[in-house]
Design a protein around this motif. Structure first.
Motif, short mmCIF file in Angstrom:
data_model
loop_
_atom_site.label_atom_id
_atom_site.label_comp_id
_atom_site.label_asym_id
_atom_site.label_seq_id
_atom_site.Cartn_x
_atom_site.Cartn_y
_atom_site.Cartn_z
N THR A 188 26.67 16.45 33.43
CA THR A 188 26.20 15.21 34.04
C THR A 188 24.88 14.75 33.41
O THR A 188 24.70 13.56 33.14
CB THR A 188 26.04 15.39 35.56
OG1 THR A 188 27.29 15.82 36.10
CG2 THR A 188 25.61 14.11 36.23
N SER A 236 25.61 13.33 29.97
CA SER A 236 26.18 12.00 30.11
C SER A 236 25.11 10.97 30.50
O SER A 236 25.11 9.85 30.01
CB SER A 236 27.30 12.01 31.15
OG SER A 236 27.89 10.75 31.25
N ALA A 237 24.19 11.37 31.36
CA ALA A 237 23.11 10.47 31.77
C ALA A 237 22.20 10.13 30.59
O ALA A 237 21.80 8.98 30.41
CB ALA A 237 22.30 11.10 32.90
N THR A 292 23.93 7.73 28.44
CA THR A 292 23.91 6.43 29.10
C THR A 292 22.60 5.70 28.86
O THR A 292 22.59 4.53 28.50
CB THR A 292 24.15 6.60 30.61
OG1 THR A 292 25.43 7.20 30.80
CG2 THR A 292 24.09 5.27 31.33
N MET A 338 28.67 6.14 31.51
CA MET A 338 28.57 7.33 32.36
C MET A 338 29.95 7.83 32.75
O MET A 338 30.22 9.03 32.68
CB MET A 338 27.75 7.00 33.61
CG MET A 338 27.44 8.19 34.46
SD MET A 338 26.13 9.15 33.71
CE MET A 338 25.75 10.26 35.03
#
Length: 80
Positions: free
Chosen positions: A18, A21-22, A25, A48
């Motif tokens: 996560t 991915s952040a 992003t 995301m």
């Protein structure tokens, strides 16, 4: 690893995916925004969601050792 700690290890991996991915992003949303009606928010949501799916698939492929062995054998021309 003790049975009680396995859940923690999974949640740590999920947290790492996560976070990755952040970071993708944050870095990519200004570049992708022109392709999604100029909205950085829409770009961030798209990156995301797709980023998490891609990271989950890549993690599953890397953890499947037999699949990796077959892919390497095919690429190197080896076989049984």
């Amino acid at each position: 690893m003790p049975a009680g700690l396995r859940g923690w290890a999974r949640s740590d991996k999920r947290l790492a995916k996560t976070a990755a991915s952040a970071f993708l992003t944050v870095g990519l949303s200004p570049s992708v925004a022109p392709y999604v009606r100029g909205s950085e928010v829409l770009a961030a949501v798209a990156i995301m969601s797709v980023g998490l799916i891609v990271l989950d698939v890549l993690t599953a492929l890397v953890q499947d050792r037999e699949f990796l062995r077959e892919m390497i054998r095919k690429k190197l021309g080896g076989g049984r």
